[in-house]
Design an enzyme around this catalytic site. Structure first.
Site, PDB file in Angstrom:
ATOM      1  N   GLU A 191      -3.267   9.017   8.233  1.00 48.53           N
ATOM      2  CA  GLU A 191      -1.306   8.969   8.360  1.00 48.53           C
ATOM      3  C   GLU A 191      -0.557   9.724   9.209  1.00 48.53           C
ATOM      4  OE1 GLU A 191       1.049   7.648   5.738  1.00 48.53           O
ATOM      5  OE2 GLU A 191      -0.376   5.864   4.826  1.00 48.53           O
ATOM      6  N   ASP A 235       0.897  -1.444   0.319  1.00 55.00           N
ATOM      7  CA  ASP A 235      -0.097  -0.290   0.253  1.00 55.00           C
ATOM      8  C   ASP A 235       0.524   1.029  -0.313  1.00 55.00           C
ATOM      9  OD1 ASP A 235      -2.781   1.471   0.218  1.00 55.00           O
ATOM     10  OD2 ASP A 235      -2.148   1.164   2.601  1.00 55.00           O
ATOM     11  N   SER A 236       0.637   2.649  -0.308  1.00 55.82           N
ATOM     12  CA  SER A 236       1.495   3.720  -0.829  1.00 55.82           C
ATOM     13  C   SER A 236       1.639   3.846   1.875  1.00 55.82           C
ATOM     14  CB  SER A 236      -0.286   4.842  -0.903  1.00 55.82           C
ATOM     15  OG  SER A 236      -0.206   4.863   0.187  1.00 55.82           O
ATOM     16  N   CYS A 240      -4.235  -1.290  -1.735  1.00 52.87           N
ATOM     17  CA  CYS A 240      -4.141  -0.127  -2.476  1.00 52.87           C
ATOM     18  C   CYS A 240      -5.621   0.277  -3.077  1.00 52.87           C
ATOM     19  CB  CYS A 240      -3.052   0.783  -2.190  1.00 52.87           C
ATOM     20  SG  CYS A 240      -3.230   2.669  -2.761  1.00 52.87           S
ATOM     21  N   HIS A 299      -7.464   3.213   3.640  1.00 48.83           N
ATOM     22  CA  HIS A 299      -6.935   3.899   5.269  1.00 48.83           C
ATOM     23  C   HIS A 299      -8.573   3.947   5.852  1.00 48.83           C
ATOM     24  CE1 HIS A 299      -3.673   4.845   2.799  1.00 48.83           C
ATOM     25  NE2 HIS A 299      -3.024   4.999   3.901  1.00 48.83           N
ATOM     26  N   CYS A 330     -10.899   2.987  -0.508  1.00 50.88           N
ATOM     27  CA  CYS A 330      -9.966   3.628   0.427  1.00 50.88           C
ATOM     28  C   CYS A 330      -9.254   3.077   1.393  1.00 50.88           C
ATOM     29  CB  CYS A 330      -9.536   4.774   0.311  1.00 50.88           C
ATOM     30  SG  CYS A 330      -7.981   5.352   0.927  1.00 50.88           S
TER      31      CYS A 330
END
Ligand code: DGL
Length: 261
Positions: free
Chosen positions: A146, A3-4, A67, A180, A178
């Site tokens: 994040e 993932d990022s 992701c 996240h 997403c």
């Protein structure tokens, strides 16, 4: 799995719980996140580089693109170029939200990159052309996660503003497109209302992975085996380990550094 940054840890958690005997290598590209505001070409190049590293150095048998942005940008090229099976998060999520929606009218939220790519509309059209999907980009959500911020007035105000168009349309299910976003479940749930079912692609992707491993005869059959878990980050290792262990749980004790080429 990659993932990022930290979002894919929702998929990692579901995978470790469902497939405890399997070894997992997770790479969070925290030096280059967020992916959502980058061009699809750039995300495709990052994804290919990470995939090659995971294959060459870690000999992975299956790659999970944990992701949505990278799935939207790069799943087709990864499938075409890699000698191993590749699984993205979009199709499992779409199947789950179609099942969850009684009215056939549901929403999908994601990064600017994912929503702008049209990947969700395409996937819904392929799986159930009669379904009514409304999509909406939520820039800013990833940055909160994040930073380890999951609740509070700032994120509430942002959510009300960003989600208003989706609420106005009248949906009964919302796919968190997403990886996240499951960390923001509470705020998103409060804003859209409790009668809207929130669907996270993390669990669905883990189920799809289990099916894929079985079908291909790649699943570990020794159920007493305890899989190993390795975590890699391209950014600050201390930060990755601190926030990552809060998000994933006790399996994330330490992480290794990877320098993208
Ligand atoms: N977690 C990623 C996704 O599912 C994107 C986060 C980012 O913008 O880097 O789209």
């Amino acid at each position: 799995m990659f993932d990022s940054g930290f979002g894919g840890l929702t998929v990692a958690r579901a995978t470790i719980d469902l497939l405890p005997a399997e070894d997992l290598v997770y790479l969070g590209d925290t030096a280059r996140y967020p992916y959502g505001s980058r061009s699809l070409d750039e995300v495709r190049a990052f994804s290919l580089g990470i995939a090659r590293f995971l294959l060459d150095r870690h000999d992975v048998k299956v790659l999970v693109v944990a992701c949505n942005t990278a799935t939207a940008a790069a799943l087709d090229v990864l499938v075409a170029e890699l000698p191993i099976p590749v699984l993205g998060v979009i199709e499992p999520g779409v199947r789950a939200v179609i099942e969850a929606s009684r009215s056939g009218r549901f929403g999908v939220i994601g990064t600017i990159g994912t929503i702008g790519s049209g990947a969700y509309e395409d996937s819904v059209a392929t799986i159930d052309p009669s379904a009514g999907v409304v999509t909406c980009a939520c820039p800013g959500f990833v940055e909160f996660v994040e930073r380890g911020v999951f609740t509070g007035p700032e994120i509430e105000v942002l959510s009300r503003r960003l989600l208003a168009p989706i609420i106005d349309v009248g949906i009964d299910a919302l796919l968190l497109g997403c990886t996240h976003y499951p960390y923001l479940n509470r705020v998103i749930g409060d804003v859209v209302g409790r009668d809207v079912v929130l669907v996270s692609s993390a669990d669905e992707t883990a189920f799809a992975l289990a099916r894929l491993l079985d079908q291909l005869g790649l699943a570990i059959v020794d159920h007493d085996r305890v899989g190993g878990h390795r975590f890699i980050s391209s950014g600050d290792i201390r930060l990755f380990t601190e926030l990552g262990s809060r998000l994933l749980g006790p399996e994330l004790i330490d992480a290794e550094r990877w320098q993208p080429g």
